[in-house]
Design a protein around this motif. Structure first.
Motif, mmCIF file in Angstrom:
data_model
loop_
_atom_site.group_PDB
_atom_site.id
_atom_site.type_symbol
_atom_site.label_atom_id
_atom_site.label_comp_id
_atom_site.label_asym_id
_atom_site.label_seq_id
_atom_site.Cartn_x
_atom_site.Cartn_y
_atom_site.Cartn_z
ATOM 1 N N ASP A 167 -55.098 -79.984 20.829
ATOM 2 C CA ASP A 167 -54.562 -79.573 19.524
ATOM 3 C C ASP A 167 -53.720 -78.305 19.605
ATOM 4 N N ILE A 168 -53.815 -77.593 20.713
ATOM 5 C CA ILE A 168 -53.067 -76.337 20.851
ATOM 6 C C ILE A 168 -51.889 -76.578 21.786
ATOM 7 N N ALA A 169 -50.693 -76.198 21.330
ATOM 8 C CA ALA A 169 -49.475 -76.394 22.126
ATOM 9 C C ALA A 169 -49.378 -75.329 23.229
ATOM 10 N N PRO A 170 -48.582 -75.612 24.278
ATOM 11 C CA PRO A 170 -48.387 -74.597 25.323
ATOM 12 C C PRO A 170 -47.680 -73.335 24.803
ATOM 13 N N THR A 171 -46.960 -73.468 23.682
ATOM 14 C CA THR A 171 -46.275 -72.311 23.084
ATOM 15 C C THR A 171 -46.985 -71.917 21.798
ATOM 16 N N VAL A 172 -47.411 -70.644 21.736
ATOM 17 C CA VAL A 172 -48.176 -70.180 20.576
ATOM 18 C C VAL A 172 -47.529 -68.931 19.980
ATOM 19 N N LEU A 219 -48.116 -65.837 17.384
ATOM 20 C CA LEU A 219 -49.307 -65.135 16.924
ATOM 21 C C LEU A 219 -48.990 -64.080 15.861
ATOM 22 N N PRO A 220 -49.011 -64.436 14.590
ATOM 23 C CA PRO A 220 -48.937 -63.407 13.551
ATOM 24 C C PRO A 220 -50.326 -62.803 13.362
ATOM 25 N N GLY A 221 -50.387 -61.550 12.915
ATOM 26 C CA GLY A 221 -51.704 -60.954 12.671
ATOM 27 C C GLY A 221 -52.402 -61.611 11.495
ATOM 28 N N ASP A 222 -51.612 -61.928 10.463
ATOM 29 C CA ASP A 222 -52.138 -62.411 9.187
ATOM 30 C C ASP A 222 -52.265 -63.940 9.197
ATOM 31 N N PRO A 223 -53.472 -64.474 8.976
ATOM 32 C CA PRO A 223 -53.631 -65.935 8.976
ATOM 33 C C PRO A 223 -52.781 -66.631 7.920
ATOM 34 N N TYR A 224 -52.549 -65.948 6.779
ATOM 35 C CA TYR A 224 -51.706 -66.564 5.756
ATOM 36 C C TYR A 224 -50.237 -66.573 6.154
ATOM 37 N N ARG A 225 -49.854 -65.649 7.019
ATOM 38 C CA ARG A 225 -48.488 -65.709 7.540
ATOM 39 C C ARG A 225 -48.367 -66.854 8.544
ATOM 40 N N ALA A 226 -49.442 -67.181 9.226
ATOM 41 C CA ALA A 226 -49.441 -68.350 10.122
ATOM 42 C C ALA A 226 -49.191 -69.609 9.291
ATOM 43 N N LYS A 227 -49.862 -69.686 8.151
ATOM 44 C CA LYS A 227 -49.700 -70.836 7.254
ATOM 45 C C LYS A 227 -48.262 -70.894 6.742
ATOM 46 N N ASN A 249 -43.002 -73.455 6.775
ATOM 47 C CA ASN A 249 -41.558 -73.255 6.611
ATOM 48 C C ASN A 249 -40.726 -73.537 7.847
ATOM 49 N N PHE A 250 -41.342 -73.520 9.017
ATOM 50 C CA PHE A 250 -40.544 -73.664 10.241
ATOM 51 C C PHE A 250 -40.931 -74.860 11.109
ATOM 52 N N LEU A 251 -42.146 -75.380 10.938
ATOM 53 C CA LEU A 251 -42.577 -76.488 11.797
ATOM 54 C C LEU A 251 -42.455 -77.818 11.067
ATOM 55 N N THR A 252 -42.223 -78.866 11.841
ATOM 56 C CA THR A 252 -42.250 -80.222 11.303
ATOM 57 C C THR A 252 -43.672 -80.749 11.441
ATOM 58 N N ALA A 253 -44.162 -81.354 10.375
ATOM 59 C CA ALA A 253 -45.501 -81.953 10.345
ATOM 60 C C ALA A 253 -46.601 -81.019 10.856
ATOM 61 N N GLY A 283 -47.532 -77.999 15.054
ATOM 62 C CA GLY A 283 -46.494 -78.926 14.608
ATOM 63 C C GLY A 283 -45.411 -78.945 15.671
ATOM 64 N N THR A 284 -44.197 -79.307 15.262
ATOM 65 C CA THR A 284 -43.096 -79.252 16.231
ATOM 66 C C THR A 284 -41.939 -78.459 15.647
ATOM 67 N N TRP A 285 -41.172 -77.896 16.552
ATOM 68 C CA TRP A 285 -39.933 -77.203 16.182
ATOM 69 C C TRP A 285 -38.837 -77.770 17.076
ATOM 70 N N ASN A 286 -37.828 -78.380 16.479
ATOM 71 C CA ASN A 286 -36.769 -79.061 17.252
ATOM 72 C C ASN A 286 -37.371 -79.999 18.302
ATOM 73 N N GLY A 287 -38.456 -80.631 17.944
ATOM 74 C CA GLY A 287 -39.093 -81.592 18.836
ATOM 75 C C GLY A 287 -40.090 -80.983 19.820
ATOM 76 N N HIS A 288 -40.162 -79.664 19.884
ATOM 77 C CA HIS A 288 -41.098 -79.015 20.814
ATOM 78 C C HIS A 288 -42.419 -78.718 20.099
ATOM 79 N N PRO A 289 -43.550 -79.043 20.743
ATOM 80 C CA PRO A 289 -44.828 -78.692 20.112
ATOM 81 C C PRO A 289 -45.043 -77.168 20.073
ATOM 82 N N VAL A 290 -45.506 -76.689 18.934
ATOM 83 C CA VAL A 290 -45.739 -75.248 18.739
ATOM 84 C C VAL A 290 -47.023 -75.057 17.938
ATOM 85 N N THR A 291 -47.825 -74.079 18.341
ATOM 86 C CA THR A 291 -48.978 -73.664 17.537
ATOM 87 C C THR A 291 -48.694 -72.282 16.957
#
Ligand code: HPA
Length: 234
Positions: free
Chosen positions: A11-16, A18-26, A31-35, A50-58
């Protein structure tokens, strides 16, 4: 699953990010990830993949301060094999030419004592960013014509600081801004052979006393998220 992250291994992508604020993560995930899907909510420290330009991102909240970030970064690296870890967050400006809303790309992070201090003892290790990520972040910031600065930042252990003399020394030595997490992230990445960077938005200013109005935060933080994502996949 780890002690602090409820996600399954895949469930965790190789690219992460890390914002400090959990609500900023949300907010960043929506706003930036697909699905984007919620992969962690242990202790309310939200994480989304989710993904960004097809790349998985957490995008996973790290909490405030190096002890908290250290828990999440250690588990992401050791248990989920995260390869690229980019802090996105706010910071206090420390130089006259650094303005509110400017983006700081942190080449180094000075610290009084990160959680890794115990290992280094008498050594003063110099936590520094991954060069490839730094170079790619700078290239994207330039392309976007963002107002940005590249240089050293200060990862403090305290927000309510009783030692203003330390800030004075940082300012005197050209440090661009203060936050509370990057030095430990850079140190852990160095120890485990991973890539790390911190891209920050100046939300308040130690010299001028200015602060970013709440309604301006989203637009300003958006530049930082975009620079971080572009750097990760350059
Ligand atoms: N100090 C420490 N961390 C911060 C600050 C600050 O002034 N602003 C945003 N993060």
């Amino acid at each position: 699953m780890t002690i602090h992250i409820g996600a399954e291994k895949g469930d965790i992508a190789p690219t992460v990010l890390l914002p400090g604020d959990p609500y900023r993560a949300k907010w960043a995930a929506e706003n930036f990830l697909t699905a984007p899907r919620l992969v962690n909510e242990v202790r309310g420290m939200l994480g989304y993949t989710g993904t960004w330009n097809g790349h998985p991102v957490t995008i996973q909240g790290s909490g405030m301060g190096m002890p908290s970030l250290s828990i999440y970064a250690n588990e992401l690296i050791r248990d989920y094999d995260a390869q690229t870890l980019i802090r996105i967050g706010s910071c206090g400006g420390m130089q006259e030419n650094v303005g509110i809303r400017d983006v700081l790309i942190a080449m180094t992070a000075t610290t009084f004592g990160s959680p890794s201090k115990g290992i280094f003892r008498e050594l003063n290790f110099a936590p520094c960013a991954d060069w490839e990520l730094l170079e790619a972040a700078v290239a994207h910031a330039r392309k976007k014509q963002a107002t940005f600065h590249v240089g050293g930042i200060y990862s403090s252990d305290v927000f309510y600081d009783e030692r203003p003399d330390l800030n004075e020394q940082m300012i005197r030595h050209g440090i661009l801004g203060v936050e509370m997490e990057a030095a430990e992230l850079y140190t852990l990445a160095a120890r485990h052979g991973r890539r790390a960077l911190a891209v920050l938005t100046v939300s308040d200013h130690l010299i001028t006393g200015e602060a970013l109005p709440a309604e301006d935060r989203e637009q300003s933080f958006g530049d930082m998220v975009e620079i971080a994502l572009s750097a990760a996949f350059a």
